[in-house]
Write an enzyme that holds these catalytic residues in place. Structure first.
Site, PDB file in Angstrom:
ATOM      1  N   HIS A 160      46.482 -36.383 -13.156  1.00 26.47           N
ATOM      2  CA  HIS A 160      47.945 -36.258 -13.284  1.00 26.47           C
ATOM      3  C   HIS A 160      48.353 -35.305 -14.403  1.00 26.47           C
ATOM      4  O   HIS A 160      49.509 -34.901 -14.483  1.00 26.47           O
ATOM      5  CB  HIS A 160      48.567 -37.634 -13.534  1.00 26.47           C
ATOM      6  N   ASP A 368      52.797 -29.632 -19.268  1.00 31.90           N
ATOM      7  CA  ASP A 368      52.997 -30.863 -18.493  1.00 31.90           C
ATOM      8  C   ASP A 368      52.253 -30.707 -17.176  1.00 31.90           C
ATOM      9  O   ASP A 368      52.265 -29.616 -16.596  1.00 31.90           O
ATOM     10  CB  ASP A 368      54.503 -31.039 -18.197  1.00 31.90           C
TER      11      ASP A 368
HETATM   12  P1  ADQ Z   1      54.619 -38.621 -17.613  1.00 32.57           P
HETATM   13  O1  ADQ Z   1      54.110 -37.814 -18.753  1.00 32.57           O
HETATM   14  O2  ADQ Z   1      54.959 -40.014 -17.903  1.00 32.57           O
HETATM   15  O3  ADQ Z   1      53.602 -38.603 -16.380  1.00 32.57           O
HETATM   16  P2  ADQ Z   1      57.004 -37.520 -16.023  1.00 32.57           P
HETATM   17  O4  ADQ Z   1      56.473 -36.936 -14.769  1.00 32.57           O
HETATM   18  O5  ADQ Z   1      58.011 -36.648 -16.679  1.00 32.57           O
HETATM   19  O6  ADQ Z   1      55.929 -37.780 -17.110  1.00 32.57           O
HETATM   20  O7  ADQ Z   1      57.737 -38.936 -15.774  1.00 32.57           O
HETATM   21  C1  ADQ Z   1      57.231 -39.934 -14.972  1.00 32.57           C
HETATM   22  C2  ADQ Z   1      58.323 -40.982 -14.681  1.00 32.57           C
HETATM   23  O8  ADQ Z   1      58.779 -41.624 -15.880  1.00 32.57           O
HETATM   24  C3  ADQ Z   1      59.555 -40.397 -14.006  1.00 32.57           C
HETATM   25  O9  ADQ Z   1      59.855 -41.173 -12.873  1.00 32.57           O
HETATM   26  C4  ADQ Z   1      60.672 -40.504 -15.059  1.00 32.57           C
HETATM   27  O10 ADQ Z   1      61.941 -40.776 -14.519  1.00 32.57           O
HETATM   28  C5  ADQ Z   1      60.220 -41.686 -15.890  1.00 32.57           C
HETATM   29  N1  ADQ Z   1      60.700 -41.533 -17.273  1.00 32.57           N
HETATM   30  C6  ADQ Z   1      60.327 -40.594 -18.169  1.00 32.57           C
HETATM   31  N2  ADQ Z   1      60.990 -40.762 -19.340  1.00 32.57           N
HETATM   32  C7  ADQ Z   1      61.808 -41.820 -19.176  1.00 32.57           C
HETATM   33  C8  ADQ Z   1      62.778 -42.497 -20.008  1.00 32.57           C
HETATM   34  N3  ADQ Z   1      63.004 -42.082 -21.255  1.00 32.57           N
HETATM   35  N4  ADQ Z   1      63.442 -43.561 -19.494  1.00 32.57           N
HETATM   36  C9  ADQ Z   1      63.203 -43.956 -18.225  1.00 32.57           C
HETATM   37  N5  ADQ Z   1      62.323 -43.376 -17.392  1.00 32.57           N
HETATM   38  C10 ADQ Z   1      61.633 -42.321 -17.850  1.00 32.57           C
HETATM   39  C11 ADQ Z   1      52.337 -38.000 -16.027  1.00 32.57           C
HETATM   40  C12 ADQ Z   1      52.183 -36.507 -16.312  1.00 32.57           C
HETATM   41  C13 ADQ Z   1      53.293 -35.724 -15.606  1.00 32.57           C
HETATM   42  C14 ADQ Z   1      53.281 -36.037 -14.115  1.00 32.57           C
HETATM   43  C15 ADQ Z   1      53.276 -37.542 -13.867  1.00 32.57           C
HETATM   44  C16 ADQ Z   1      53.049 -37.880 -12.396  1.00 32.57           C
HETATM   45  O11 ADQ Z   1      52.216 -36.259 -17.719  1.00 32.57           O
HETATM   46  O12 ADQ Z   1      53.119 -34.328 -15.816  1.00 32.57           O
HETATM   47  O13 ADQ Z   1      54.423 -35.484 -13.504  1.00 32.57           O
HETATM   48  O14 ADQ Z   1      52.225 -38.175 -14.603  1.00 32.57           O
HETATM   49  O15 ADQ Z   1      51.884 -37.304 -11.912  1.00 32.57           O
END
Ligand code: ADQ
Length: 472
Positions: A160, A368
């Protein structure tokens, strides 16, 4: 249809909306196959000595047709496997932050021990014709450990987070061991073509693998297929949340509250990869360069608490708080606060309303894997009056979302200019850009991702039966 077994560090109950798009997508397939989801419970063994390293307490829970099996970890395993190796070594290095990595020699032992524990506990639950899908950097060597126990099922792996270029990867002591472990899989998936390219360059130059064509590589007596499978969101589910009462109410409330302002929004985990201080500096630059935004532009930044047991995270928290404070102190008026910063998680059901009420989303990570917030923002917009996505070129999502305003988040002035452009953009241009973005996220949604990965895994050329896995 073969039963699907998903393994990930953390699990979500697939029946709950709060679980989010990935859990919803996996739940679809798991429900169809009566699948099994296996991982860490998120809890530590509760004995005075913190439990024995390499041992885990198992829990089984039936969620509809899906069986959830979780393990509690000993304190020592948690500290070395999770905090130490996964989040202190792999996370920073894979996000190109060698300066933040803590190469403590003991961590890798704990990382390996927990992967062996997972393999030992999972193997008796497996059937011969299961298809196993392992997720993310915590579990890279899991297939190798399963193979060592005699498992010959098809096993796929999806990373991921980004995979860095070979020379950065090579900074990890034992990098060759890690990449060799990927050859125990039948299929390895990355978020972007860039990450896939790094894998190809690494295995060619460092592991002297043979390129068999069509994404297949041969080394260590095994053949692995690799490719890019950009993850998407469940667009229907997310637009449904935007239309639901809570989504609408949030939207109405934000519109009322900020009727005289143009809202900018940032939603992230509080992580140094997300470029939050650089984003704040770009917003400060915007206010300095373009005073017409004074009294009008308000940035709502939500940063959810994350991994507070790793010191780099407390540093970023303090830096961010101080930047927000100084922007509000220097530019704020009695009736206008330029930045509203919240250090908390917002309920998933409220995000669509917040996104829809915002004119601009700032998704500006330094690196990311994908970034799903960018895709969620697009899905939540009103197509007649959509907001503008300002997106870092270093997010995996930038390979797909070409109609966004792409920025280099290290270039503060250029980012400030792009944000100004986004705030001024006429509605016709906003509509055209949004339509292009929406088409892309609909075509490559999370169901496409799941189906494409699993189809490719099913078709990946099977290893000749009896090929031994050479123990790591
Ligand atoms: P994350 O680094 O956690 O995931 P991201 O893809 O931006 O990053 O977010 C994942 C989920 O978390 C989204 O559904 C988002 O809405 C939710 N989220 C993030 N911040 C939040 C907040 N402050 N409050 C509520 N909800 C929040 C990792 C990788 C990413 C990749 C994902 C999926 O780092 O690059 O996109 O996995 O593969």
């Amino acid at each position: 249809m073969a039963r699907l077994v998903v393994v990930s560090n953390r699990l979500a109950d697939p029946r709950k909306t709060a679980a989010g798009g990935l859990a919803v997508a996996l739940a679809d397939v798991l429900n169809n196959t009566g699948g099994l989801w296996f991982g860490w419970s998120g809890k530590l063994i509760e004995t005075a000595d913190g439990g024995v390293p390499g041992e885990g307490k198992m829990h089984t829970h039936q969620a509809g047709p899906v069986k959830l099996v979780t393990l509690d970890l000993s304190r020592e395993d948690h500290d070395s496997f999770y905090v130490g190796y996964s989040n202190g070594v792999l996370w920073p290095v894979f996000h190109y932050r060698l300066d933040l990595a803590d190469f403590d020699a003991g961590y890798i032992t704990g990382y390996r021990r927990v992967n062996q524990l997972f393999a030992r506990k999972l193997q008796p639950l497996l059937r011969d014709d299961d298809v196993i899908w392992i997720h993310d950097y915590h579990l890279i060597p899991l297939a190798a450990e399963l193979r060592a126990l005699g498992c010959s099922q098809r096993i796929g792996f999806f990373l991921h987070i980004p995979l860095p270029p070979p020379l950065i990867l090579a900074a990890i002591p034992g990098h060759d061991w890690l990449i060799r472990a990927l050859f125990a899989y039948d299929l390895v998936g990355f978020q972007s073509e860039a990450d896939h390219g790094h894998f190809c360059r690494y295995v060619e130059s460092e592991a002297h693998a043979h390129n068999l064509g069509d994404g297949r590589w041969r080394a260590f007596n095994r053949t692995v297929q690799a490719g890019a499978f950009p993850i998407g969101i469940d667009v229907e589910e997310f637009t449904g949340l935007a239309e639901a009462p809570e989504g609408r109410e949030m939207y109405e409330r934000m519109r009322r509250e900020y009727s005289r302002r143009k809202l900018l929004v940032g939603v992230d985990r509080l992580d140094y990869s997300k470029g939050l201080p650089q984003r704040m500096r770009a917003f400060r630059e915007l206010l300095q360069r373009y005073p017409e935004n004074h009294g009008k532009a308000t940035l709502i930044q939500i940063a959810s608490p994350s991994r507070e047991d790793v010191s780099a995270y407390t540093d970023i928290l303090h830096e961010l708080e101080s930047l927000c404070g100084s922007i509000n102190g220097n530019f704020g008026e009695l009736d206008w606060m330029p930045v509203r910063y919240m250090h908390r998680t917002v309920a998933r059901t409220r995000l669509p309303g917040l996104y829809r009420a915002s004119r601009v989303a700032l998704v500006t990570p330094l690196r990311d894997g994908m970034n799903l917030v960018a895709k969620e923002f697009i899905a939540a917009q009103d197509p007649q009056d959509p907001g503008v996505l300002v997106l870092s070129r270093f997010a995996g999502a930038a390979e797909q979302l070409r109609e966004a305003l792409l920025v280099n988040p290290y270039d503060i002035e250029a980012t400030a200019n792009a944000v100004h452009l986004a705030l001024q953009m006429p509605v016709e241009e906003r509509r055209i850009r949004h339509q292009g973005l929406l088409d892309t996220i609909r075509q490559y949604d999370v169901h496409w991702w799941c189906d494409t990965f699993l189809d490719t895994l099913a078709k990946a050329e099977a290893e000749e039966s009896g090929t031994p896995w050479l123990r790591l």
